[in-house]
Motif scaffolding. Sequence first.
Motif: not given
Length: 386
Positions: A103-128
């Motif tokens: 669910a968080e990945a879907n939220f992050a992916g949609r949010t990144a698309q809306a913000a203009g993060l280009p396809v092919g960029a890294v979208l890392a998970t910050d686990v801390e």
Amino acid sequence: MKLKSKLALTGAATMAALFLGINANAARMDMVDVSNNNGYMSTAEYVSMRNEFGVKTVTVKISEGGTYKDPYAASNIANVQAAGLYINGYHFARYATKAQAIAEANFAGRTAQAAGLPVGAVLATDVESQEANNQSKATNDRNNAAFMQEIQKFGYRADIYTSGSWANNKMTIKGKTGWIAGYPFVPAGKQWYTNNNAWQWSGSAHFRISYGGFDVSQLYNDYYTAGQKSAVKPTNKGAVKANNQAANKHTSKPSASAKWVKETKTYTLKTAVKLRTGASTSSSVVAILPAGTTVKTDQAIIKGGYRWVRQPRFNGYGYLVTGPASNTLEYVKTGTGASHTYYTVKSGDSWWSIAQRNGLSMYTLASQNGKTIYTTIYPGQRLEVR
């Protein structure tokens, strides 16, 4: 993980060193990560990072958990690209189950698309987070795998960011993957985590025209530069060398046996600071204390690259940073009687004109008043300029 100097690099690590031109005398500022904590970042600031400090790529915060969207993600992405730098993103993970990770990945992916993060960029998970700390290694591995598999459906490349103490303890970080944070006192002459994609070696680096401290990382391969040899070139190589060496000398020393010490002091904040439930940047935020707030403390500690103070409250304690460990009073002025200089806004004034008149950048002026340059100012309003 065993530390390796340039001379000890072998095989693929040697190729990476040759590819990136590793300087054994200093860790490099190849990558900077920014978030809402840094406020609005202009194109000019990113150009300065590139030309004077050798920054190649910027990784911006996109989201956190299942609802938070970083308000500066879109402007950061646009301004980084305008500066000619590579762009990536990260999501601060709060998931504790596989379903939550998806669910968080879907939220992050949609949010990144809306913000203009280009396809092919890294979208890392910050686990801390505390949520991850409460899970077993097997559970974290399952959750991280689910997040990364889901994020790739949006056309982004995946990776894991975590601390060196968590890597292969709280979760598995395979070779040639991972963005690992570990802050040595003097990184010069040694390269940490060379088998991974990147090493975050400082959480308090400073740039000439930007306010506050930044996280900076050294890259060991091309994963964060769009899978290709970086074409980003600084215009002032002499400044890059000098600035990187200076940053290495001022890296904060972590203490494995850090202890709280008695400190009965009163501080006045000169910029907005987050009050947290614990002495950690991953602790929950109780409130954001605006500039001018008076804070009385009873204890202090150097921990995690910052100087923390404890504030007694009616229902326990709150914790906040006075600044990086290497600059203990960056965010505060000591004493309730600290000298303040104020300016009264007049008709026709702007952040830029007031800042110029007082020898400040408009970003510093806005930050020390707990605002951004997009906040409207009104005639008669008082702003702190000293």
